[in-house]
Scaffold this active site. Structure first.
Site, PDB file in Angstrom:
ATOM      1  N   CYS A  31      23.420  -1.264  55.449  1.00 22.16           N
ATOM      2  CA  CYS A  31      24.803  -1.143  56.048  1.00 22.16           C
ATOM      3  C   CYS A  31      25.539  -0.634  57.278  1.00 22.16           C
ATOM      4  O   CYS A  31      26.228  -0.372  58.090  1.00 22.16           O
ATOM      5  CB  CYS A  31      25.325  -1.105  54.945  1.00 22.16           C
TER       6      CYS A  31
ATOM      7  N   GLY B  17      26.848  -4.190  48.280  1.00 24.64           N
ATOM      8  CA  GLY B  17      25.864  -5.705  48.926  1.00 24.64           C
ATOM      9  C   GLY B  17      27.381  -6.413  49.856  1.00 24.64           C
ATOM     10  O   GLY B  17      27.821  -5.833  49.991  1.00 24.64           O
ATOM     11  N   SER B  18      27.592  -7.823  50.130  1.00 20.79           N
ATOM     12  CA  SER B  18      28.069  -8.367  51.766  1.00 20.79           C
ATOM     13  C   SER B  18      29.382  -8.284  51.194  1.00 20.79           C
ATOM     14  O   SER B  18      29.791  -8.705  50.228  1.00 20.79           O
ATOM     15  CB  SER B  18      28.135  -9.372  51.689  1.00 20.79           C
TER      16      SER B  18
ATOM     17  N   LYS C 193      22.578  -5.024  37.222  1.00 21.04           N
ATOM     18  CA  LYS C 193      21.936  -7.151  37.888  1.00 21.04           C
ATOM     19  C   LYS C 193      21.874  -6.250  39.543  1.00 21.04           C
ATOM     20  O   LYS C 193      22.240  -6.314  40.508  1.00 21.04           O
ATOM     21  CB  LYS C 193      22.563  -7.880  38.158  1.00 21.04           C
TER      22      LYS C 193
ATOM     23  N   GLU D  73      30.513  -1.608  48.028  1.00 22.64           N
ATOM     24  CA  GLU D  73      30.463  -1.377  49.472  1.00 22.64           C
ATOM     25  C   GLU D  73      30.395  -2.130  49.607  1.00 22.64           C
ATOM     26  O   GLU D  73      28.947  -2.484  49.362  1.00 22.64           O
ATOM     27  CB  GLU D  73      29.125   0.254  48.897  1.00 22.64           C
TER      28      GLU D  73
ATOM     29  N   VAL E  76      30.701 -11.311  49.021  1.00 25.75           N
ATOM     30  CA  VAL E  76      30.060 -11.489  47.412  1.00 25.75           C
ATOM     31  C   VAL E  76      31.169 -10.109  46.881  1.00 25.75           C
ATOM     32  O   VAL E  76      32.067 -10.168  46.079  1.00 25.75           O
ATOM     33  CB  VAL E  76      29.232 -11.268  46.917  1.00 25.75           C
ATOM     34  N   GLY E  77      30.627  -9.410  47.510  1.00 26.72           N
ATOM     35  CA  GLY E  77      31.947  -7.927  47.634  1.00 26.72           C
ATOM     36  C   GLY E  77      33.250  -8.314  46.929  1.00 26.72           C
ATOM     37  O   GLY E  77      34.278  -8.218  45.915  1.00 26.72           O
TER      38      GLY E  77
ATOM     39  N   GLU F 227      29.334  -9.225  60.316  1.00 27.85           N
ATOM     40  CA  GLU F 227      27.822  -8.878  60.218  1.00 27.85           C
ATOM     41  C   GLU F 227      26.655  -9.439  59.909  1.00 27.85           C
ATOM     42  O   GLU F 227      26.425  -9.982  59.148  1.00 27.85           O
ATOM     43  CB  GLU F 227      27.757  -8.389  58.883  1.00 27.85           C
TER      44      GLU F 227
HETATM   45  P1  NAD Z   1      24.498 -10.552  48.406  1.00 22.96           P
HETATM   46  O1  NAD Z   1      25.864 -10.169  48.921  1.00 22.96           O
HETATM   47  O2  NAD Z   1      24.302 -11.282  49.016  1.00 22.96           O
HETATM   48  O3  NAD Z   1      24.604  -9.538  47.250  1.00 22.96           O
HETATM   49  C1  NAD Z   1      24.400  -8.393  46.777  1.00 22.96           C
HETATM   50  C2  NAD Z   1      24.511  -8.753  45.085  1.00 22.96           C
HETATM   51  O4  NAD Z   1      25.350  -9.996  44.050  1.00 22.96           O
HETATM   52  C3  NAD Z   1      22.605  -9.196  44.801  1.00 22.96           C
HETATM   53  O5  NAD Z   1      22.548  -8.345  43.682  1.00 22.96           O
HETATM   54  C4  NAD Z   1      23.568 -10.499  43.955  1.00 22.96           C
HETATM   55  O6  NAD Z   1      22.343 -11.101  42.988  1.00 22.96           O
HETATM   56  C5  NAD Z   1      24.695 -10.204  44.075  1.00 22.96           C
HETATM   57  N1  NAD Z   1      25.504 -11.581  43.944  1.00 22.96           N
HETATM   58  C6  NAD Z   1      25.462 -12.440  44.450  1.00 22.96           C
HETATM   59  N2  NAD Z   1      26.366 -13.537  44.011  1.00 22.96           N
HETATM   60  C7  NAD Z   1      27.548 -13.465  42.751  1.00 22.96           C
HETATM   61  C8  NAD Z   1      28.670 -13.173  42.205  1.00 22.96           C
HETATM   62  N3  NAD Z   1      29.388 -13.914  42.647  1.00 22.96           N
HETATM   63  N4  NAD Z   1      28.786 -12.127  41.335  1.00 22.96           N
HETATM   64  C9  NAD Z   1      28.925 -10.931  41.105  1.00 22.96           C
HETATM   65  N5  NAD Z   1      27.026 -10.693  41.660  1.00 22.96           N
HETATM   66  C10 NAD Z   1      26.798 -11.836  42.885  1.00 22.96           C
HETATM   67  O7  NAD Z   1      23.991  -8.925  49.575  1.00 22.96           O
HETATM   68  P2  NAD Z   1      22.172  -8.848  49.577  1.00 22.96           P
HETATM   69  O8  NAD Z   1      22.332  -9.642  50.868  1.00 22.96           O
HETATM   70  O9  NAD Z   1      21.452  -8.772  48.528  1.00 22.96           O
HETATM   71  O10 NAD Z   1      22.161  -7.543  50.678  1.00 22.96           O
HETATM   72  C11 NAD Z   1      22.773  -6.921  51.666  1.00 22.96           C
HETATM   73  C12 NAD Z   1      24.425  -6.785  52.097  1.00 22.96           C
HETATM   74  O11 NAD Z   1      24.821  -5.305  51.168  1.00 22.96           O
HETATM   75  C13 NAD Z   1      24.753  -6.500  53.568  1.00 22.96           C
HETATM   76  O12 NAD Z   1      25.878  -7.356  53.929  1.00 22.96           O
HETATM   77  C14 NAD Z   1      24.709  -5.492  53.371  1.00 22.96           C
HETATM   78  O13 NAD Z   1      25.393  -4.031  54.469  1.00 22.96           O
HETATM   79  C15 NAD Z   1      25.435  -4.491  52.469  1.00 22.96           C
HETATM   80  N6  NAD Z   1      25.076  -3.138  52.064  1.00 22.96           N
HETATM   81  C16 NAD Z   1      26.163  -2.546  51.999  1.00 22.96           C
HETATM   82  C17 NAD Z   1      25.676  -1.418  51.289  1.00 22.96           C
HETATM   83  C18 NAD Z   1      27.344   0.076  51.062  1.00 22.96           C
HETATM   84  O14 NAD Z   1      27.322   1.285  50.903  1.00 22.96           O
HETATM   85  N7  NAD Z   1      27.967   0.256  52.123  1.00 22.96           N
HETATM   86  C19 NAD Z   1      24.645  -0.741  51.682  1.00 22.96           C
HETATM   87  C20 NAD Z   1      23.630  -1.433  51.264  1.00 22.96           C
HETATM   88  C21 NAD Z   1      23.512  -2.552  51.469  1.00 22.96           C
END
Ligand code: NAD
Length: 455
Positions: free
Chosen positions: A261, A205-206, A156, A227, A209-210, A353
């Protein structure tokens, strides 16, 4: 609901607009993946290795077009987009060797005759939820080890990177049996449904959400890794060359408009390092080429959305700005690489962040103070250390709460053959990448072999 993806350098350019498929689509993809997985798991090492190698070949053959698509869809500067595609090919090639790796060990029993064996087995269906900022590399560094170890995959992707993910699915789909790699476009609904149905979950992701994803997966008792965000520091010691340190830090603050990130968000200057670094850093950030991501000389392109651009601009309001501090008046969602100082403890830039090209310069009295400042953030992804003293780098910074330390190097940059991940709010669960990923996508079974009494 609609999944819309736009060119952040030219918001009138809509790459894709499709109806959100809904929770059912994710559950359905998992069911199809579950049906396809056992044959794949028992296909043998040669078949899995050849298929992953074929994926690498397919991506390599299309790498120029794929890099252009990443430039257009997520505003990644061309040079970085090409580097991401080269890394993506290397990731698939690296994991194409994994099926031939040993999957266990042999031991003597503790007492009496017999033999103990361990053997790692796939979990089943891996549910991958990914961000938009590395639209090819992140899905690949999750999918390749999952597939290499005999799992099926449902991905996804972030809505902003849907076109890249669908293109990846076409290429991977050509090399793999039906149902083994499916992309389900969408947002929280589809992501949540995938987490509710998969057998193992890998999220990037963030942090907000994580945490939701981790709660949902742990409530089901399935393995999960997340992550998440970072508030990464660069610590500069007085013995570091200020120009060299500034060049590394400016690249980590402003490259890809700070949308990694691993971007540097805080610069901690120890003692006499402060004054020369302030000058060198402000100069380096003013010199960063900002502009059209399709231009090969661009280092800092647009931010992903208007909201992200406005949040970045709001973050430096009222602060002492040493470089940047403007939102360029041009089509697309740009922000100038920005350095601020004299930021009060508790300010948003030191707590959260902000996903843009903005960093804070902080003075530290000595090394211990620098460690305390760095550890004060709730994140702990990566810290860079700039010094000529290896003893300081290896031992003096032992107390840093961070998943990765990079010495005389930018905080950005990933070596995909080693474990990658963060501490505290930056990471949850086992590490990604390298051999760590092969362990994450499998579970160990122990066999005790007694004698049937025939010898
Ligand atoms: P996000 O958290 O908004 O979205 C990440 C994913 O989660 C997307 O596919 C989104 O559609 C999905 N999502 C959203 N709500 C959800 C839910 N309730 N249940 C399941 N899935 C859901 O992040 P973003 O804006 O796409 O990416 C930027 C973020 O990612 C930044 O915080 C960045 O630091 C982080 N990031 C971390 C790493 C790492 O390895 N640590 C690498 C790249 C990006």
């Amino acid at each position: 609901m609609t999944v819309i993806s736009r060119n952040p350098a030219d918001p009138a350019d809509v790459l894709l607009a499709l109806p959100s498929p809904g929770a059912f689509a994710a559950a359905d993809a998992v069911e199809r993946a579950r049906a396809a997985q056992p044959d794949w798991a028992y296909a043998g090492a040669a078949a899995r290795s050849a298929a992953l190698g074929a994926v690498a070949d397919a991506i390599e053959a299309e790498r120029t077009d794929l890099a252009d698509l990443a430039v257009r869809e997520v505003g990644k500067p061309l040079v970085e987009a090409r580097a991401e595609l080269a890394r993506t090919v290397a990731i698939w090639r690296y994991y194409a060797q994994a099926p031939y790796e040993p999957t266990g060990a042999v031991h003597d029993t503790a007492a009496g005759p017999g033999l103990l064996l361990t053997r790692r087995r796939p979990h089943g269906v891996a549910g991958l939820v990914t961000p938009w900022n590395f639209p090819f590399a992140i899905p690949s560094w999750k999918a390749a080890p999952a597939l290499a170890t005999g799992n099926a995959v449902v991905l996804k992707p972030a809505p902003e990177a849907t076109a890249c993910a669908l293109r990846l699915a076409e290429l991977v789909g050509r090399a793999l049996p039906e149902g083994l790699f499916t992309v389900v476009p969408g947002g929280a609904t589809e992501g949540g449904a995938l987490v509710s149905a998969a057998d193992v979950v890998s999220f990037t992701g963030s942090s907000a959400v994580g945490r939701t994803v981790v709660r949902s997966a742990t409530a089901r008792g399935i393995p999960v890794q997340a992550e998440m965000g970072g508030l990464n520091a660069a610590i500069v010691l007085p013995d570091a060359d200020p120009g060299r340190a500034a060049a590394h830090i400016a690249a980590s603050v402003a490259g890809y408009a700070g949308q990694k990130c691993t971007a540097t968000r805080r610069i901690v200057a120890v003692g006499a390092a402060l004054d020369p670094l302030r000058e060198a850093l402000a100069e380096a950030l003013r010199a960063v080429p900002v502009g059209d991501p399709a231009d090969p000389s661009t280092v800092c392109g647009p931010l992903i959305t208007e909201t992200a651009r406005n949040e970045t601009g709001a973050a430096w309001q009222g602060l002492s700005v040493l470089a940047g501090g403007t939102l360029p008046d041009r089509p697309g969602w740009y922000a100038a690489p920005t350095l601020v100082e004299k930021v009060a403890p508790g300010h948003r830039l030191l707590r959260e962040e902000v996903f843009g090209p903005v960093a804070t310069l902080l003075p530290a009295r000595d090394l211990d103070h620098a460690v305390r400042i760095t550890n004060a953030a709730r994140y702990g992804l990566v810290t860079s250390v700039h010094t000529a003293d290896l003893d300081t780098a290896l031992h003096g910074l032992d107390r840093l709460d961070t998943g990765m330390i990079r010495v005389n190097a930018p905080t950005t940059g990933v070596d995909f053959h080693l474990p990658f991940g963060g501490a505290k709010s930056s990471g949850y669960g086992p590490r990604e990448q390298g051999r760590a990923a092969l362990d994450f996508y499998t579970a160990s079974r122990t066999y005790t072999l007694g004698s049937a009494g025939t010898v």
